[in-house]
Design a protein around this motif. Structure first.
Motif, PDB file in Angstrom:
ATOM      1  N   GLN A 155      18.026 -12.644  37.865  1.00 58.95           N
ATOM      2  CA  GLN A 155      19.140 -13.535  38.186  1.00 58.95           C
ATOM      3  C   GLN A 155      19.126 -14.764  37.287  1.00 58.95           C
ATOM      4  O   GLN A 155      20.185 -15.261  36.876  1.00 58.95           O
ATOM      5  N   GLN A 156      17.941 -15.261  36.966  1.00 54.65           N
ATOM      6  CA  GLN A 156      17.840 -16.435  36.100  1.00 54.65           C
ATOM      7  C   GLN A 156      18.300 -16.116  34.677  1.00 54.65           C
ATOM      8  O   GLN A 156      18.946 -16.945  34.026  1.00 54.65           O
ATOM      9  N   VAL A 157      18.017 -14.901  34.210  1.00 51.77           N
ATOM     10  CA  VAL A 157      18.549 -14.461  32.913  1.00 51.77           C
ATOM     11  C   VAL A 157      20.071 -14.390  32.982  1.00 51.77           C
ATOM     12  O   VAL A 157      20.780 -14.810  32.055  1.00 51.77           O
ATOM     13  N   ALA A 158      20.595 -13.858  34.101  1.00 54.80           N
ATOM     14  CA  ALA A 158      22.049 -13.768  34.282  1.00 54.80           C
ATOM     15  C   ALA A 158      22.685 -15.158  34.281  1.00 54.80           C
ATOM     16  O   ALA A 158      23.786 -15.348  33.753  1.00 54.80           O
ATOM     17  N   LEU A 159      21.995 -16.133  34.862  1.00 56.39           N
ATOM     18  CA  LEU A 159      22.509 -17.502  34.872  1.00 56.39           C
ATOM     19  C   LEU A 159      22.616 -18.056  33.450  1.00 56.39           C
ATOM     20  O   LEU A 159      23.599 -18.718  33.102  1.00 56.39           O
ATOM     21  N   VAL A 160      21.601 -17.781  32.618  1.00 52.52           N
ATOM     22  CA  VAL A 160      21.648 -18.221  31.215  1.00 52.52           C
ATOM     23  C   VAL A 160      22.818 -17.557  30.493  1.00 52.52           C
ATOM     24  O   VAL A 160      23.551 -18.208  29.736  1.00 52.52           O
ATOM     25  N   LEU A 161      23.012 -16.251  30.746  1.00 50.72           N
ATOM     26  CA  LEU A 161      24.144 -15.548  30.127  1.00 50.72           C
ATOM     27  C   LEU A 161      25.472 -16.166  30.571  1.00 50.72           C
ATOM     28  O   LEU A 161      26.389 -16.347  29.766  1.00 50.72           O
ATOM     29  N   GLY A 162      25.572 -16.481  31.862  1.00 49.49           N
ATOM     30  CA  GLY A 162      26.788 -17.123  32.366  1.00 49.49           C
ATOM     31  C   GLY A 162      27.047 -18.455  31.686  1.00 49.49           C
ATOM     32  O   GLY A 162      28.192 -18.779  31.343  1.00 49.49           O
ATOM     33  N   VAL A 163      25.980 -19.235  31.472  1.00 50.16           N
ATOM     34  CA  VAL A 163      26.113 -20.522  30.781  1.00 50.16           C
ATOM     35  C   VAL A 163      26.640 -20.314  29.360  1.00 50.16           C
ATOM     36  O   VAL A 163      27.542 -21.029  28.896  1.00 50.16           O
ATOM     37  N   ILE A 164      26.089 -19.328  28.671  1.00 53.55           N
ATOM     38  CA  ILE A 164      26.514 -19.067  27.289  1.00 53.55           C
ATOM     39  C   ILE A 164      27.981 -18.632  27.253  1.00 53.55           C
ATOM     40  O   ILE A 164      28.778 -19.136  26.450  1.00 53.55           O
ATOM     41  N   PHE A 165      28.359 -17.711  28.139  1.00 55.83           N
ATOM     42  CA  PHE A 165      29.759 -17.267  28.187  1.00 55.83           C
ATOM     43  C   PHE A 165      30.689 -18.448  28.471  1.00 55.83           C
ATOM     44  O   PHE A 165      31.723 -18.615  27.830  1.00 55.83           O
ATOM     45  N   GLY A 166      30.313 -19.262  29.464  1.00 59.46           N
ATOM     46  CA  GLY A 166      31.151 -20.402  29.832  1.00 59.46           C
ATOM     47  C   GLY A 166      31.295 -21.404  28.698  1.00 59.46           C
ATOM     48  O   GLY A 166      32.384 -21.918  28.434  1.00 59.46           O
ATOM     49  N   SER A 167      30.186 -21.692  27.993  1.00 55.35           N
ATOM     50  CA  SER A 167      30.223 -22.683  26.912  1.00 55.35           C
ATOM     51  C   SER A 167      31.075 -22.212  25.734  1.00 55.35           C
ATOM     52  O   SER A 167      31.650 -23.032  25.010  1.00 55.35           O
ATOM     53  N   LEU A 168      31.188 -20.895  25.542  1.00 50.12           N
ATOM     54  CA  LEU A 168      32.030 -20.362  24.468  1.00 50.12           C
ATOM     55  C   LEU A 168      33.507 -20.417  24.823  1.00 50.12           C
ATOM     56  O   LEU A 168      34.370 -20.532  23.953  1.00 50.12           O
ATOM     57  N   VAL A 202      26.727  -9.791  38.758  1.00 53.38           N
ATOM     58  CA  VAL A 202      28.079 -10.104  38.274  1.00 53.38           C
ATOM     59  C   VAL A 202      28.545 -11.456  38.821  1.00 53.38           C
ATOM     60  O   VAL A 202      29.036 -12.310  38.077  1.00 53.38           O
ATOM     61  N   GLN A 203      28.373 -11.659  40.151  1.00 56.07           N
ATOM     62  CA  GLN A 203      28.824 -12.939  40.720  1.00 56.07           C
ATOM     63  C   GLN A 203      27.972 -14.092  40.205  1.00 56.07           C
ATOM     64  O   GLN A 203      28.465 -15.215  40.071  1.00 56.07           O
ATOM     65  N   THR A 204      26.702 -13.837  39.887  1.00 53.88           N
ATOM     66  CA  THR A 204      25.825 -14.884  39.343  1.00 53.88           C
ATOM     67  C   THR A 204      26.326 -15.347  37.979  1.00 53.88           C
ATOM     68  O   THR A 204      26.427 -16.553  37.711  1.00 53.88           O
ATOM     69  N   ILE A 205      26.661 -14.396  37.100  1.00 56.11           N
ATOM     70  CA  ILE A 205      27.167 -14.739  35.762  1.00 56.11           C
ATOM     71  C   ILE A 205      28.481 -15.498  35.874  1.00 56.11           C
ATOM     72  O   ILE A 205      28.672 -16.562  35.274  1.00 56.11           O
ATOM     73  N   ALA A 206      29.404 -14.950  36.666  1.00 54.58           N
ATOM     74  CA  ALA A 206      30.734 -15.552  36.776  1.00 54.58           C
ATOM     75  C   ALA A 206      30.682 -16.926  37.436  1.00 54.58           C
ATOM     76  O   ALA A 206      31.405 -17.847  37.038  1.00 54.58           O
ATOM     77  N   SER A 207      29.822 -17.089  38.443  1.00 51.62           N
ATOM     78  CA  SER A 207      29.774 -18.379  39.139  1.00 51.62           C
ATOM     79  C   SER A 207      29.133 -19.445  38.265  1.00 51.62           C
ATOM     80  O   SER A 207      29.540 -20.607  38.296  1.00 51.62           O
ATOM     81  N   ALA A 208      28.124 -19.060  37.447  1.00 53.42           N
ATOM     82  CA  ALA A 208      27.500 -20.032  36.540  1.00 53.42           C
ATOM     83  C   ALA A 208      28.517 -20.549  35.535  1.00 53.42           C
ATOM     84  O   ALA A 208      28.639 -21.757  35.297  1.00 53.42           O
TER      85      ALA A 208
END
Length: 645
Positions: A442-455, A62-68
């Motif tokens: 965690q690396q998959v979570a980072l990609v998901l975080g990037v996608i969420f952030g870019s939207l 969770v923190q990985t997605i949100a921090s990315a």
């Protein structure tokens, strides 16, 4: 143990909305963003504690997605420049979102082999990554012994409440948030300033004496040398605050950028060996998987397969090329786009590798929040602008020049996406290493975080542009957001392509960097305290208010750790110091989120102010700040020095 779950991904996406909005607004208003790893971990633990099946590894995801996603909001240091120069009137949604996403995904992919080089294979301190891991461990109660866990949690809560409480009182203006004075120094002038930030004390404690000392050296070079020299001779009747402030922003920072540039190149050369080793070990792990021996590879060493990483990097160049072609329409590049776009893609590829390595190293050195990411943006926009100047020349028709400036900023936005994510990713992967996470998840979570952030980022930018606008943009209102970093980076592109940039300042900075590199290498041979060149460059580049307390925190941490080594249980005593420093960062970060929301809701710069600014605010702040820090470390020593039984 549950790790990458649907529940964790949804929770990470929801927290992303909050932190990304707060960071975008704060960054455009004051030029700074806050690290979101620790606040996200705290919120995640509070929510997942309601479920019997919540785990420390799920909290980590969770923190990985949100921090990315939160870190990706630093793209505001570049993208608003397109509005400031008048090329865009708003932020085209899909063009902006795809630009942010592609840069971020490249950043994640570049950081995969860097994990082995800079996380598992180095002794970099990663202050925020360590702090986030300590928060997760204490929250999960994973330390051995109930008493140790109780004291550790108490240390975090105590220092977090103190940091948040001090910040709240400072926002009321009863005490000062910052203090500074401007004065003549020789034939010129300079300043001494500090922010009363307990988070900076915590960062200093975590990064250690070498980094703290190096930042102090950079600070002295900037404020006792460069600024007085550049302000000589002082104009008659000049306002010292205006002269010193303008000199630092428009001249001294460029010298700092030159120092960071040389230090970054040297750092890259030094870590090339570990990076190559990391790629080799990733290839070896891939061969092991293909040979059917994946089970022999420890979970904590399983990255995304290197084939997927390389394939994703190459595949992403196609949509980036399409975006560049779309963006180039209406400018001189459209007449013959293929060679310029191919050259641009090569620049993105090569600059991305360099910048990912350097940003990862800087984040490991002093943390993502304090890493001078805008300095890397300066180097990136210089590179992009120089390529265009070499092809099309500088100056000439204003419309043609504006189109080239816009293209340089757009390319920089892609490279900057790589920089921001690399700056954050390795902190997250360090946290994962310390809590026993699986790297590929965690690396998959980072990609998901990037996608969420870019939207999320483009509509927030559009909203703020419609409501306030950006200072310097055509038709900007009096209430326009300053967007200081975007204004600086767009001014640089104008300087190169307009032909009026002062290269002498950057050259001076490069010379300083070369001298510091030589000194650091000599110190390394003697086995004494090192002088990390990047940390010196950061000390020159960043305002004194953001750096002065890091060396102070490093000194406090040094003396505390010397005391800890003399205790009956030195490891526990030292760990309690880490938890105290962690709490300082946690408390101030959480309050930063809350305050950003209050500012946005009230549309007021000082929504908590109870009194007007007064001359007792600074001395009162000094007395309370020093007293609170001394009292907290005194209490900590009693807890850490007494037996656990």
């Amino acid at each position: 143990m549950a790790e990458l779950t649907i529940r964790g991904v949804i929770l990470g996406a929801l927290i992303t909305l909050l932190f990304t909005a707060a960071n975008v607004y704060l960054g455009l208003k004051i030029g700074l963003t806050f690290a979101t790893s620790i606040p996200a971990a705290v919120i995640s633990m509070a929510i997942l504690r309601l479920f019997a099946t919540g785990t420390i590894l799920e909290n980590n995801i969770v923190q990985t997605i949100a921090s990315a996603a939160g870190t990706l909001s630093a793209i505001i240091f570049v993208l608003p420049g397109l509005v400031i120069i008048g090329w865009w009137q708003g932020f085209p949604y899909w063009l902006s979102a795809c630009t942010i996403a592609l840069g971020g995904i490249l950043g994640v992919m570049y950081s995969v082999p860097l994990r082995r080089a800079l996380v598992t294979g180095s002794d970099l301190p990663y202050p925020e990554g360590v702090a986030a891991a300590e928060v997760l461990k204490v929250g999960a109660g994973s330390r051995e012994g109930l008493e140790e866990n109780r004291r550790g949690l108490a240390a975090i809560v105590m220092s977090a409440l103190a940091a948040a409480g001090f910040s709240i009182v400072a926002k009321t203006r009863l005490i000062a948030e910052e203090a500074g004075t401007f004065f003549k120094f020789g034939a010129g002038a300079t300043s001494v300033s500090t922010s009363f930030s307990m988070a900076l004390i915590g960062v200093g404690h975590l990064v250690g004496l070498s980094v703290g000392a190096a930042m102090f050296v950079g600070l002295l070079i900037s404020w006792a040398g460069i600024v007085p020299w550049l302000t000589t001779p002082l104009p008659a009747g000049a306002d010292l605050a205006d002269v010193v402030g303008a000199t630092f922003r428009t001249k001294a920072r460029f010298i700092g950028a030159g120092t960071i540039g040389i230090a970054a190149i040297w750092t890259l050369l030094k870590i090339l060996g570990p990076i190559v080793g990391g790629i080799r070990s990733a290839l070896a792990a891939n061969r092991m998987r293909k040979g059917g021996n994946a089970g022999l590879l420890e979970l904590t060493e399983r990255d995304l397969p290197i084939g997927i990483v390389g394939g994703t990097i190459l595949a992403s160049l196609i949509p980036i090329g399409i975006l560049l072609w779309i963006f180039a329409q209406g400018g001189p590049i459209a007449a013959n786009p293929v060679p310029v776009i191919v050259l641009t893609l090569a620049y993105v590829l090569v600059a991305g590798i360099v910048i990912a390595s350097v940003c990862g190293y800087m984040a490991g050195l002093i943390g993502a929040s304090n890493s001078p990411i805008s300095g890397v943006g300066i180097l990136a926009v210089l590179g992009a602008s120089l390529i265009l100047a070499a092809i099309y020349g500088s100056g000439g028709d204003p419309g043609r020049t504006q189109a080239l400036i816009a293209y340089a900023l757009f390319v920089t936005a892609i490279v900057f996406g790589i920089a921001t994510i690399s700056n954050d990713n390795l902190q997250d992967l360090k946290t994962g290493q310390l809590v026993g996470a699986t790297p590929w998840k965690q690396q998959v979570a980072l990609v998901l975080g990037v996608i969420f952030g870019s939207l999320v980022i483009p509509p927030i930018l559009d909203l703020l542009n419609s409501a306030f606008g950006f200072a310097g943009a055509p038709g900007a209102k009096a209430s326009a957001l300053p967007a200081p970093q975007a204004a600086l980076i767009s001014a640089l592109a104008k300087g190169v392509l307009g032909g009026d940039l002062d290269w002498g300042l950057i050259g001076i900075g490069a010379l300083i960097g070369a001298v510091v590199v030589a000194i650091d290498e000599l110190l390394g041979r003697t086995g004494k305290l090192r002088l990390p060149p990047l940390a010196v460059g950061m000390g020159i580049y960043l305002p004194m208010a953001l750096t002065l307390l890091i060396p102070v925190g490093a000194l406090i941490g040094h003396f505390y750790n010397r005391w800890a080594m003399r205790q009956a249980n030195p490891d526990f005593a030292e760990r309690m110091g880490v938890l105290m420093a962690t709490g300082f960062i946690v408390g101030e970060s959480l309050f930063g989120v809350a305050f950003a929301a209050i500012v946005a809701a009230t549309n007021s710069d000082a929504p908590l102010a109870l009194v007007a600014e007064h001359h007792w605010a600074a001395p009162l702040a000094v007395a309370i700040f020093v007293g609170v820090i001394a009292a907290l470390y005194g209490r900590l020593r009693r807890w850490a020095g007494s037996p656990l039984g």
